[in-house]
Structures are given as structure tokens and as C-alpha cells.
Design an enzyme around this catalytic site. Structure first.
Site, short mmCIF file in Angstrom:
data_model
loop_
_atom_site.label_atom_id
_atom_site.label_comp_id
_atom_site.label_asym_id
_atom_site.label_seq_id
_atom_site.Cartn_x
_atom_site.Cartn_y
_atom_site.Cartn_z
N GLU A 1 30.88 -13.00 24.57
CA GLU A 1 31.57 -14.21 24.14
C GLU A 1 32.99 -14.10 24.69
O GLU A 1 33.87 -13.53 24.06
CB GLU A 1 31.55 -14.34 22.61
CG GLU A 1 31.92 -15.74 22.13
CD GLU A 1 33.42 -15.95 22.05
OE1 GLU A 1 34.03 -16.27 23.11
OE2 GLU A 1 33.98 -15.81 20.96
N GLU B 1 42.88 -16.48 29.41
CA GLU B 1 42.77 -15.04 29.19
C GLU B 1 41.95 -14.37 30.29
O GLU B 1 42.06 -13.18 30.51
CB GLU B 1 42.21 -14.68 27.81
CG GLU B 1 43.15 -15.02 26.68
CD GLU B 1 42.60 -14.62 25.32
OE1 GLU B 1 43.41 -14.34 24.43
OE2 GLU B 1 41.36 -14.60 25.15
#
EC number: 2.1.1.319
Length: 432
Positions: A213, A222
Site C-alpha cells: 500500500e 512520497e
């Protein structure tokens, strides 16, 4: 990067162009260099067509919206919103930690983010359903759960399937708690917690399934996806399965009156006082970057959404993440104010035991997730009418220095009955 504002209609400046020669370079002008931030196609012979990255010299800021510039010896008008001051480019190219690993992994060492993720029922139940619906196919398999956090996906694998082994990899300090949870739940013979970064991972064997995930704001923020792709290339068997298998980014033009009213119109008359001079700095402060925790209501969508990008995670290469661009066209289905564009993502999981796939969709027409939606606000709202066409492009560009960050450049043209009404462009950093 400082973001630009959208332009007004072409007709607003036509009077000022009469008598000018688009091919004559004015003399004795103080010239300043600007960089073109998105492509622009001229609509008449007083304008210049420019490409992203071109450099121009500003000769005359004729109005707030249209500037007279020189490009390679040719002069003409261009929308001011498509230009960025080259002198304001101050990116620090000498940084000690371009990945900000200490900050990044530090944010996952406490329970705050894990509580948020585990409390997200649509997110967590989707992963559980993927394991449940494919449990027979996971029997005797080696599974890599990358960025496992508290290990919830690994627990699902151990509980609902009969894998040979699950390698639960987590780089942050929370891995210490995950080890204790594995022991407490009696699955240490199946689930092996490994505290390592993906790039340093050393497994005893290649795996049949890589599950993770990894998704962030606007899917990519990110850039944990890079670690996932590197682990795929090193540790996934040639016929192995990626979960998620594909990922999409979606976009829709929208109204956001409450957001605009609360942060900009508020300054018109607070407590019966005129604070309107604060509206421009408020616009810059609140709307220069996207709103990552916005909740878009379906009734605020001005058209049907479109899919910007469709990523196949079995074949996607890390280099492709550096810059992704896509054109879009929306047909407005209701009169209203265009305050901006909202983005969200969806991910799909290949089914191993039946046709089709399972999907986690974070959009406004699905149950709300902790990712919510990402709102890109224009500096000023634009009036649109039913059957107007909003066309343009979007560019996702990774920060060349701060590797977990990126920018999103949106350019748009609003057309009515084949006539251009508004044109604009804006750059949104996420977050550097």
C-alpha cells in the site's frame, strides 16, 4: 515554485494591440528573462506560440494578463500566466538527504498515521477482500508485503490463505511493534518481519506476489512507488503478481464556492470592515499549493471526470515517473463557477481465481478514504456555461532535488461555440 494566475478573455486586451507590429523589437526597454511553464498556441498573428521550457524577455507588461515578449528575436503577446520569473528559481541542488528519509520514516514510527490508515475501512477492507478472493491461489506461495507498517496485510495473508511465507518489510521503527504483534497473534512461523529499506532488502528467495500500500497524495507523492518497482525488479518472479496491478489518476473541473468564500471572499467585509486588500496575498497563501484534504461533493463536478494516467505496475519503469503529461477535454454539463480541478486515484487488483479485478477508488462517487481528494484552486473563479468545452493539459513532474516531491502544472482553455473565452496556466508544488 511560485505559481501563476489564470488569464482573462482575449477580447479584454484586443484594443491595446492595435497598431503594434508583432515582428518589431521595441528599443530602450529594460528586459527581464522569464521561463515558459506550459505550452501555448497562438490564436492570431499578434501572439507567439511557445513551448514549455522556452525562455523569453519581457518587454512590456501590457496588462495583468497579457505581456509583450521577445523570443529568439520575434515579439508578440503571450498570457502572463504561462511565464515564470527565471530569477526566482532558487532550488538548492546541494542537499544532504534528498529523500528526506529521516523525516519520512520518522513519521511512520508512531501510531498516528497507522491509526489513520487502519481506520480507513474502504482501504483496509479492499486489501482483505483481495486476499480472501484469491486465498486458494496464495496457498504455498511466497509473498512480499513491502512497507507493511503494523502488518495488517501480512496478517490477512496468514489468516485467510496458507502461504509458505510472508516477508513483512518495514523500514521505520514501527517494525519493532509489528514483530511483537506477530508473536502475540501466533503467526511467527508464517510472517517474517524484516526491518530494512526496500533498496537494501535481502530475501532467501524470489516471491510469487508483491503486495504493497504505497499510494500517496495524487497517487505519487512520497514516491514510495520507486521502492516498490525496484523490489519488483529484484525479487518478483517473472510470472509473479503485483498488487495493486494497475493505478489511475482521475481529474474533474469543479466548483468550490465554500473554499473560495472562506479563504478569499472573507476579507471583503469582516466585522463590517474593508480588508479587501488582503485578498491577493490570501489567494497566494492558500491556493499556491493544492488542498490535499479536500472532500469533493459529486454535485460540485462540472463535467464527467476523465482518467489522466493509467499505470501498469508490472511494466512501469522508474524513469517514467520523472515526467508524465496528458491532454484532457471536458464538456461542461451545467452552468456554474469553475473554481479549479480536483484529482483522485484508483488502484486495481488482478484476480487470480476469476475474471476481472477488485478496485479501490478514492473518488467522490465512492466511499470516502483517508486520502480524501486533491483540489487545485484557480486564483479567481471563471464563469462557465453548459456545453462549454474545457481543454488543456496536465504535467506531473518529479522534483529533481527533493525526490519525494513533485509539481503539477495545469493549463486550460475554455471555449464556447468554437470561440476561445479564457486561457490560463498554473503550477502547483506538492510540496517542494
Amino acid at each position: 515554485m511560485e505559481s501563476s494566475s489564470e488569464c482573462s478573455s482575449i477580447s479584454d486586451f484586443q484594443d491595446s494591440t492595435e497598431g503594434d507590429d508583432a515582428n518589431t523589437l521595441p528599443e530602450n526597454l529594460c528586459m527581464r528573462e522569464y521561463v515558459v511553464i506550459c505550452d501555448y498556441v497562438a490564436t492570431d498573428n499578434t501572439q507567439l506560440s511557445l513551448c514549455s521550457g522556452d525562455k523569453v524577455l519581457l518587454l512590456n507588461a501590457v496588462s495583468q494578463d497579457w505581456w509583450w515578449v521577445n523570443h529568439n528575436g520575434t515579439c508578440g503577446y503571450v498570457p502572463a500566466s504561462h511565464l515564470h520569473d527565471a530569477l526566482n528559481e532558487q532550488e538548492d541542488t546541494e542537499v544532504n538527504d534528498p529523500w528526506q528519509d529521516e523525516e519520512y520514516y520518522g513519521s511512520y514510527k508512531t501510531l498516528k498515521l497507522h491509526l489513520e490508515m487502519l481506520s480507513d475501512v474502504p482501504r483496509t477492507m479492499t486489501y482483505q477482500n483481495v486476499i480472501l478472493k484469491n486465498s486458494s491461489s496464495l496457498c504455498g506461495k511466497h509473498i512480499l508485503d513491502l512497507g507493511c507498517g503494523t502488518g495488517i496485510i501480512s496478517f490477512f495473508c496468514a489468516k485467510f490463505a496458507q502461504p509458505e511465507a510472508v516477508y513483512a518489510v518495514e523500514a521505520s521503527k514501527i517494525a519493532e511493534q509489528t514483530c511483537r504483534l506477530v508473536e502475540q497473534n501466533g503467526i511467527s512461523s508464517l510472517v517474517h518481519v524484516i526491518r530494512q529499506q526496500a533498496e537494501e532488502l535481502d530475501l532467501p528467495t524470489k516471491v510469487d506476489v508483491l503486495v504493497s500500500e504505497w499510494m500517496g497524495t495524487c497517487l505519487l507523492f512520497e514516491f514510495m512507488l520507486e521502492s516498490v518497482l525496484q523490489a519488483r525488479d529484484r525479487w518478483l518472479k517473472e510470472d509473479g503478481v503485483m498488487w495493486p496491478s494497475t493505478a489511475c489518476i482521475h481529474l474533474v473541473p469543479c466548483s468550490a464556492y465554500k473554499e473560495y468564500s472562506n479563504k478569499v471572499l472573507f476579507w471583503d467585509n469582516p466585522y463590517q470592515l474593508d480588508f479587501s486588500l488582503l485578498k491577493p496575498p490570501a489567494t497566494k497563501e492558500f491556493f499556491a499549493k493544492p488542498q490535499p484534504d479536500y472532500i469533493l461533493q459529486p454535485e460540485d463536478c462540472l463535467s464527467e471526470p476523465c482518467t489522466l494516467f493509467h499505470l501498469n505496475l508490472k511494466t512501469l519503469q522508474v524513469a517514467e515517473l520523472e515526467r508524465m503529461n496528458c491532454d484532457f477535454t471536458f464538456l461542461v454539463h451545467t452552468n456554474g463557477l469553475l473554481h479549479g480541478f480536483t484529482a483522485w486515484f484508483s488502484v486495481q487488483f488482478e484476480n487470480l481465481e476469476e475474471q476481472g479485478h477488485l478496485e479501490l477508488n478514492t473518488g467522490p462517487f465512492s466511499p470516502l478514504t483517508h486520502w480524501k481528494h486533491t483540489l487545485f484552486m484557480l486564483d479567481e473563479p471563471l464563469q462557465v456555461q453548459k456545453r462549454d468545452k474545457i481543454s488543456g493539459s496536465v504535467v506531473f513532474e518529479r522534483n529533481s532535488v527533493w525526490r519525494r516531491h513533485m509539481s503539477v502544472t495545469l493549463s486550460w482553455v475554455i471555449s464556447r461555440e468554437l470561440k476561445m473565452q479564457k486561457v490560463g496556466c498554473k503550477v502547483f508544488p506538492i510540496w517542494r
